[in-house]
Design a protein around this motif. Structure first.
Motif, short mmCIF file in Angstrom:
data_model
loop_
_atom_site.label_atom_id
_atom_site.label_comp_id
_atom_site.label_asym_id
_atom_site.label_seq_id
_atom_site.Cartn_x
_atom_site.Cartn_y
_atom_site.Cartn_z
N GLU A 1 5.90 -9.82 -0.16
CA GLU A 1 6.31 -11.19 -0.48
C GLU A 1 5.38 -11.82 -1.53
N ILE A 2 4.08 -11.58 -1.39
CA ILE A 2 3.13 -12.14 -2.37
C ILE A 2 3.45 -11.55 -3.75
N ALA A 3 3.69 -10.24 -3.76
CA ALA A 3 3.98 -9.56 -5.04
C ALA A 3 5.23 -10.15 -5.69
N LYS A 4 6.26 -10.36 -4.87
CA LYS A 4 7.51 -10.93 -5.39
C LYS A 4 7.26 -12.30 -6.00
N LEU A 5 6.54 -13.14 -5.26
CA LEU A 5 6.32 -14.51 -5.71
C LEU A 5 5.46 -14.58 -6.97
N LEU A 6 4.51 -13.68 -7.09
CA LEU A 6 3.59 -13.72 -8.24
C LEU A 6 4.05 -12.81 -9.39
N GLU A 7 5.14 -12.07 -9.12
CA GLU A 7 5.59 -11.04 -10.08
C GLU A 7 4.49 -10.02 -10.34
N PHE A 8 3.86 -9.61 -9.27
CA PHE A 8 2.88 -8.52 -9.30
C PHE A 8 3.58 -7.25 -8.83
N ASP A 9 2.97 -6.10 -9.11
CA ASP A 9 3.44 -4.87 -8.48
C ASP A 9 2.93 -4.85 -7.04
N PHE A 10 3.46 -3.91 -6.27
CA PHE A 10 3.01 -3.78 -4.89
C PHE A 10 2.65 -2.33 -4.60
N ALA A 11 1.55 -2.13 -3.90
CA ALA A 11 1.18 -0.77 -3.48
C ALA A 11 0.67 -0.83 -2.05
N ASP A 12 0.90 0.23 -1.33
CA ASP A 12 0.45 0.32 0.06
C ASP A 12 -0.34 1.61 0.18
N THR A 13 -1.59 1.51 0.58
CA THR A 13 -2.42 2.73 0.56
C THR A 13 -1.91 3.79 1.54
N ASP A 14 -1.29 3.37 2.64
CA ASP A 14 -0.72 4.37 3.55
C ASP A 14 0.42 5.13 2.87
N GLU A 15 1.24 4.40 2.14
CA GLU A 15 2.34 5.06 1.41
C GLU A 15 1.78 5.99 0.34
N MET A 16 0.70 5.55 -0.33
CA MET A 16 0.09 6.40 -1.36
C MET A 16 -0.45 7.70 -0.74
N ILE A 17 -1.03 7.56 0.45
CA ILE A 17 -1.55 8.74 1.16
C ILE A 17 -0.40 9.69 1.50
N LYS B 1 -10.28 8.58 -1.16
CA LYS B 1 -9.79 9.00 -2.49
C LYS B 1 -8.70 8.05 -2.97
N ILE B 2 -7.84 7.65 -2.05
CA ILE B 2 -6.73 6.76 -2.40
C ILE B 2 -7.25 5.36 -2.75
N ALA B 3 -8.32 4.93 -2.10
CA ALA B 3 -8.91 3.62 -2.44
C ALA B 3 -9.32 3.62 -3.91
N LYS B 4 -9.87 4.74 -4.35
CA LYS B 4 -10.29 4.84 -5.77
C LYS B 4 -9.09 4.76 -6.69
N LYS B 5 -8.02 5.46 -6.32
CA LYS B 5 -6.78 5.40 -7.12
C LYS B 5 -6.21 3.99 -7.14
#
Ligand code: S3P
Length: 175
Positions: free
Chosen positions: A23-39, A65-69
């Motif tokens: 929701e924050i990403a939508k409102l600010l027009e930011f991208d969204f990432a979830d580290t669990d999904e990245m893993i 490693k994902i935190a670095k990415k």
């Protein structure tokens, strides 16, 4: 507008980091990432499977490693797994490009959400409420490693939370 470009959400399981983050990403027009999904994407395996096959320690190494990415992203709301904070180096890394916002849960909300939220979360699977609260208490010290704390309210929608968090960050010149 400050030079900080990412908004990093930390917090205990069930805080709603992913839904609020979207929701924050939508409102600010930011991208969204979830580290669990990245893993899961990097490993080609679901989180419970990683825990089952390789154990928690291996999962924590992948998480680092994902935190670095994730820290390489820009203009992104990054939702982190509940244990990301355990290693302070992860938060140090994410803070280089982002502001850290802790979504703070209360035991009361944990109790309300527990029944529908245990599945797929190996750290609390099969635990009773007091075990989960104990885990939550053991994490509280780590969640203090943040720039802002935002308390989750049981009657507010993810959208309402997102709006409030954005207001908080703007008020403080963080975004
Ligand atoms: C964990 C939380 C999970 C996930 C993994 C470990 C934890 O993320 O990273 O199961 O140790 O708190 P969520 O907070 O999104 O459930």
């Amino acid at each position: 507008m400050s030079s900080i470009k990412n908004i990093v959400l930390t917090g205990f399981m069930m805080a709603g980091k992913t839904v609020i983050g979207r929701e924050i990403a939508k409102l600010l027009e930011f991208d969204f990432a979830d580290t669990d999904e990245m893993i899961e994407k990097a490993e080609g395996r679901k989180i419970p499977q990683i825990f089952e096959e390789d154990g928690e320690e291996a999962f924590r190494s992948i998480e680092t490693k994902i935190a670095k990415k994730a820290a390489e992203l820009k203009n992104t709301v990054i939702s982190t797994g509940g244990g990301m904070v355990i290693k302070s180096e992860n938060i140090d890394t994410l803070r280089t490009t982002g502001v850290i916002v802790n979504l703070k849960l209360t035991p009361e909300i944990i109790e309300l959400r527990l029944k529908t939220s245990q599945e797929g979360r190996p750290v609390i699977s099969g635990m009773n409420l007091s075990g989960v609260i104990e885990k939550f208490r053991s994490r509280e010290e780590f969640y203090k490693n943040c720039d802002y704390v935002f308390e989750i309210k049981k009657d507010l929608s993810p959208r309402d939370h997102a709006e409030e968090i954005i207001k908080l960050l703007k008020r403080n010149g963080a975004i």
